[in-house]
Design a protein around this motif. Structure first.
Motif, PDB file in Angstrom:
ATOM      1  N   ARG A 411       0.796  -1.217   0.000  1.00  0.00           N
ATOM      2  CA  ARG A 411       0.000   0.000   0.000  1.00  0.00           C
ATOM      3  C   ARG A 411       0.835   1.278   0.000  1.00  0.00           C
ATOM      4  O   ARG A 411       0.306   2.359  -0.223  1.00  0.00           O
ATOM      5  CB  ARG A 411      -0.938  -0.033   1.214  1.00  0.00           C
ATOM      6  CG  ARG A 411      -2.084  -1.041   1.048  1.00  0.00           C
ATOM      7  CD  ARG A 411      -2.618  -1.580   2.341  1.00  0.00           C
ATOM      8  NE  ARG A 411      -1.650  -2.423   3.053  1.00  0.00           N
ATOM      9  CZ  ARG A 411      -1.348  -3.676   2.701  1.00  0.00           C
ATOM     10  NH1 ARG A 411      -1.901  -4.213   1.641  1.00  0.00           N
ATOM     11  NH2 ARG A 411      -0.469  -4.378   3.402  1.00  0.00           N
ATOM     12  N   ARG A 618     -12.821  -5.615   1.117  1.00  0.00           N
ATOM     13  CA  ARG A 618     -13.613  -5.610  -0.115  1.00  0.00           C
ATOM     14  C   ARG A 618     -12.644  -5.674  -1.293  1.00  0.00           C
ATOM     15  O   ARG A 618     -11.993  -4.689  -1.634  1.00  0.00           O
ATOM     16  CB  ARG A 618     -14.472  -4.350  -0.204  1.00  0.00           C
ATOM     17  CG  ARG A 618     -15.409  -4.151   0.990  1.00  0.00           C
ATOM     18  CD  ARG A 618     -16.175  -2.844   0.862  1.00  0.00           C
ATOM     19  NE  ARG A 618     -16.913  -2.535   2.070  1.00  0.00           N
ATOM     20  CZ  ARG A 618     -18.170  -2.919   2.314  1.00  0.00           C
ATOM     21  NH1 ARG A 618     -18.806  -3.635   1.406  1.00  0.00           N
ATOM     22  NH2 ARG A 618     -18.772  -2.589   3.438  1.00  0.00           N
ATOM     23  N   SER A 621     -11.224  -2.916  -4.561  1.00  0.00           N
ATOM     24  CA  SER A 621     -11.500  -1.505  -4.269  1.00  0.00           C
ATOM     25  C   SER A 621     -10.331  -0.855  -3.546  1.00  0.00           C
ATOM     26  O   SER A 621     -10.512   0.082  -2.783  1.00  0.00           O
ATOM     27  CB  SER A 621     -12.775  -1.390  -3.424  1.00  0.00           C
ATOM     28  OG  SER A 621     -12.643  -2.120  -2.225  1.00  0.00           O
ATOM     29  N   GLY A 622      -9.125  -1.370  -3.783  1.00  0.00           N
ATOM     30  CA  GLY A 622      -7.948  -0.823  -3.132  1.00  0.00           C
ATOM     31  C   GLY A 622      -7.521   0.510  -3.719  1.00  0.00           C
ATOM     32  O   GLY A 622      -8.008   0.951  -4.761  1.00  0.00           O
ATOM     33  N   SER A 623      -6.575   1.134  -3.061  1.00  0.00           N
ATOM     34  CA  SER A 623      -6.145   2.467  -3.471  1.00  0.00           C
ATOM     35  C   SER A 623      -5.363   2.455  -4.777  1.00  0.00           C
ATOM     36  O   SER A 623      -5.253   3.481  -5.446  1.00  0.00           O
ATOM     37  CB  SER A 623      -5.283   3.089  -2.361  1.00  0.00           C
ATOM     38  OG  SER A 623      -4.121   2.296  -2.134  1.00  0.00           O
ATOM     39  N   ASP A 681      -4.535  -6.472  -6.411  1.00  0.00           N
ATOM     40  CA  ASP A 681      -5.129  -5.487  -5.513  1.00  0.00           C
ATOM     41  C   ASP A 681      -4.239  -5.285  -4.287  1.00  0.00           C
ATOM     42  O   ASP A 681      -3.709  -6.241  -3.728  1.00  0.00           O
ATOM     43  CB  ASP A 681      -6.514  -5.987  -5.088  1.00  0.00           C
ATOM     44  CG  ASP A 681      -7.309  -4.958  -4.312  1.00  0.00           C
ATOM     45  OD1 ASP A 681      -8.381  -5.312  -3.805  1.00  0.00           O
ATOM     46  OD2 ASP A 681      -6.861  -3.797  -4.211  1.00  0.00           O
ATOM     47  N   SER A 685      -8.589  -1.477   1.026  1.00  0.00           N
ATOM     48  CA  SER A 685      -9.987  -1.265   1.425  1.00  0.00           C
ATOM     49  C   SER A 685     -10.337  -1.957   2.732  1.00  0.00           C
ATOM     50  O   SER A 685     -11.488  -1.888   3.168  1.00  0.00           O
ATOM     51  CB  SER A 685     -10.921  -1.786   0.326  1.00  0.00           C
ATOM     52  OG  SER A 685     -10.754  -3.192   0.156  1.00  0.00           O
ATOM     53  N   GLU A 687     -11.345  -2.733   6.284  1.00  0.00           N
ATOM     54  CA  GLU A 687     -12.008  -1.836   7.229  1.00  0.00           C
ATOM     55  C   GLU A 687     -12.426  -2.595   8.479  1.00  0.00           C
ATOM     56  O   GLU A 687     -12.819  -3.759   8.415  1.00  0.00           O
ATOM     57  CB  GLU A 687     -13.245  -1.199   6.580  1.00  0.00           C
ATOM     58  CG  GLU A 687     -14.290  -2.214   6.114  1.00  0.00           C
ATOM     59  CD  GLU A 687     -15.409  -1.587   5.315  1.00  0.00           C
ATOM     60  OE1 GLU A 687     -15.170  -1.274   4.139  1.00  0.00           O
ATOM     61  OE2 GLU A 687     -16.503  -1.429   5.876  1.00  0.00           O
TER      62      GLU A 687
END
Length: 690
Positions: A411, A618, A621-623, A681, A685, A687
């Motif tokens: 990330r 999820r 839907s990563g950065s 990915d 995401s 959380e």
């Protein structure tokens, strides 16, 4: 039960003392519901081998003969690991006796002694005294001596005794062929495996098959005063005229059936109930079955719950158990069984309330069935024993695969900047399979995790991914292999639910992604070596090992590339708006991603956590916003999983996980494939759920 009297030696000799001569077994049919059927099969007892037949459907009529419902249960019952079966008691008892006393099984055969009428039991010395004055001593006495139990008086005192429920039951058998040949009753015997009921306000008649559908068993429940006589005992004979009079208001179909009754085999017994016992054991004496919890017959669970008691004791007293272990194990047995046995007992009382009873309320038979059937006491007690052994030396230092320090990750780089991942590549090997939901539930980290749908069969996957061209690793890569349990939900404190696939453990071949995945995402990661070998002809083998000690293998053979236009066989789906059990219900919830449970142990406080909470990831839907593109898919025509438990010497830090994986039952493979593509990915995401 009796064993060696030397407390440091393992319990090994089982002696069964039976009150009767076993010359003529009483009783008619018995329900073998999925919760007890699975126990029998684990013991090597297969009900179909002695004439038990499955329940295929249920039909209910009013007393006058008006049809209320007719349900084919064959598809609905397929969600359970084992079918719901109906057996003659004599045939079941004979097979149980054969299995217990046969020299062919594992361990020392049980010794059976008949005509043994108990006079007294000493809980301190585990000594049983018979009516003739003789006695027998051991290390443990199990009182399975029925509703009029002598051992119950020893354990809980004379105050708690069975009492009449206000109802009695006729019971008798009629040959299936006799019903089929009668033109009036013929339609009741044309379909095999159906349970038929006529339910009145304060009385009911239930008919179901046994003995390989050759005999029909009848139970006629009615107010006790209608069949009261001067006779004593629970197994009294009764005049046929009494039976006909009790059901004289029922329609001609019932009358025709009852006229077939053989009066010499017609019995009536008082349905007894009992208050909840305050304890299940005293000293070295424990209760099980009707001695602990006599059941009314309204759900057919009396025998099944007794078998669960026996399975619990068997799991809690494995080979190697010593006499000095007995007190703690009996305390654990009571803790495990008291709540479930008495809840099923309570549900049974509700099921037996009269239709005109003001306290009957809303009765949902499917809710009862889900609770009763969706339990495997062997798995439950085995897990409880493990937790007991882990904790017996004080608080354990719990360490989920979560608690390594921070490091650069997919990330961000060490300055916190996103890392380009356009050229990252993946190859994923997966085997999705059907397994025992009751075992997989033991892998859930907290009680808030459960399956979204009822049943004792669930699906899980082993997936192995090989990554390459990873920017955050300087263009290098690594491999990981994990276990995902599908169809799981997490119930939040406010009652809302989060649905997904639970990632139980993730094994990786490189330390760096393990550290960052555990710290930043809370993923259950551990190290192992992962070797992937592909051969010509479409065969791939994946091996997990630690310093050469292998413990998991995935085989994908007969791999064939899928091309555009290929037809892929789709597995059967439950129609939207229904549950797997047939009646209308909500659709299967859509999974929102991967569920994990983050656990960080507190330093210096064994058994406590600095952080413990669920996480949802999820996917996609990563950065990094890098899409996952599958460029090639190959499907396996022949795949399998192999497990090896190993031991503490060969797998010192992974043995507990290898042993847990080795216990997973694999019923059948749902899908096996290999996917190759680009785009990985970064899972940013992730959380915290709450």
């Amino acid at each position: 039960m009796a064993a060696t009297s030397e407390t440091h030696r393992p319990l090994k000799v089982l002696v069964l003392f039976e009150r009767s001569q076993l010359a003529q077994e009483t009783g008619a049919a018995i329900h073998l519901a999925p919760n007890c059927h699975s126990i029998l099969r684990r013991l090597g007892i297969f009900p179909e081998s002695f004439g038990a037949n499955p329940v295929n459907g249920i039909t209910e009529y009013t007393p006058e003969g008006k049809l209320k419902f007719d349900i084919d249960l064959r598809k609905a019952l397929s969600i359970w690991q084992q079918p719901w079966m109906l057996s003659h008691r004599v045939q079941l008892h004979e097979d149980l006796k054969r299995k217990a006393t046969s020299p062919d099984g594992a361990g020392i055969p049980a010794v059976l002694k008949t005509s043994s009428i108990v006079k007294d039991v000493d809980p301190n010395t585990a000594t049983v005294t018979w009516e003739d004055g003789s006695s027998f001593s051991g290390d443990l006495v199990l009182g399975a001596d029925g509703v009029s139990s002598v051992t119950r008086k020893i354990v809980v005192g004379p105050e708690i005794v069975p009492f009449g429920s206000g109802k009695s039951a006729f019971r008798f058998l009629i040959p299936h062929e006799q019903i089929l040949k009668n033109p009036i009753t013929q339609k009741l015997a044309e379909r095999q495996g159906y349970m038929t009921m006529w339910i009145g306000d304060d009385r009911r008649l239930v008919m179901y098959p046994c003995s390989d559908n050759t005999m029909m068993n009848f139970v006629g429940i009615h107010p006790s005063e209608l069949s009261a006589s001067k006779g004593e005992g629970w197994n009294r004979g009764v005049a046929k005229e009494v039976l006909l009079d009790v059901y004289k208001s029922f329609g001609p179909l019932v009358q025709a059936l009852l006229e077939m009754t053989d009066v010499s085999a017609l019995k009536v017994w008082t349905l007894l109930d009992m208050d909840r016992i305050p304890r299940w054991y005293k000293g070295r004496v424990a209760l099980l079955g009707d001695a602990a919890h006599p059941f009314l017959p309204h759900q057919g669970q009396g025998g099944g719950i007794a078998m669960e008691d026996a399975a619990s004791l068997s799991a809690l007293l494995p080979r190697g158990t010593t006499a000095e272990d007995v007190p703690d194990r009996l305390a654990l047995y009571e803790k495990i069984r008291d709540g479930r046995a008495h809840k099923v007992q309570s549900l049974t009382r509700l099921a037996g309330l009269d239709l005109n009873d003001a306290s009957r309320g809303t009765f949902n038979i499917m809710d009862f069935m889900y609770y009763n059937f969706g339990h495997d006491e062997w798995h439950n007690s085995t897990r409880a024993l493990k937790e007991h052994l882990w904790a017996r030396n004080g608080p354990v230092r719990s360490r989920a695969p979560l608690s390594f320090g921070p490091s650069p990750s997919p990330r961000q780089d060490h300055y916190g900047r996103p890392i380009p991942a356009n050229d990252s590549r993946f190859t994923t090997y997966s085997i999705r399979f059907r397994s025992s939901a009751t075992y997989l539930k033991t892998l859930f980290p907290t009680p808030e995790f459960s399956f979204s749908s009822p049943g004792t069969v669930a699906e899980a996957s082993f997936r192995c991914t090989e990554l390459s061209n990873m920017g955050w690793l300087g263009g290098g890569g690594y491999k990981y292999l994990g276990l995902w349990i599908h169809g799981v939900q997490y119930t939040c404190k406010d009652g809302s639910k989060v649905h997904g696939s639970l990632l139980v453990v993730l094994l990786e071949s490189l330390a760096d992604p393990i550290i960052t995945g555990r710290e930043e995402l809370g993923m259950p990661k551990l190290f192992c070596d992962i070797d992937i070998t592909s051969k010509e002809g479409g065969s791939t083998r994946i091996e997990c090992s630690w310093r050469g000690a292998q413990f998991l293998r995935m085989h994908l053979d007969g791999l064939k590339e899928e091309v555009a236009g290929d037809k892929v066989e789709a597995k059967e789906e439950v129609p939207n708006g229904t549950t797997p059990t047939g009646p209308p219900g909500p659709p299967k919830p859509e999974e929102q991603g991967t569920l994990i449970y983050r656990y960080i142990p507190a330093v210096g406080k064994p058994g406590e956590a600095d952080a413990a909470y669920p996480v949802l990831i999820r996917e996609g839907s990563g950065s990094s916003s890098i899409p996952r593109v599958v460029e090639k898919t190959c499907r396996s025509q022949d795949s399998r999983l192999e497990f090896q438990e190993g031991d503490w010497q060969s797998l010192p830090t992974l043995h507990h996980i290898a042993a847990g994986l080795a216990e997973i039952p694999v019923f059948s493979v749902v899908e096996a494939k290999v996917e190759e593509g680009r785009g990985v990915d970064d899972l940013a995401s992730a959380e915290r759920i709450e």
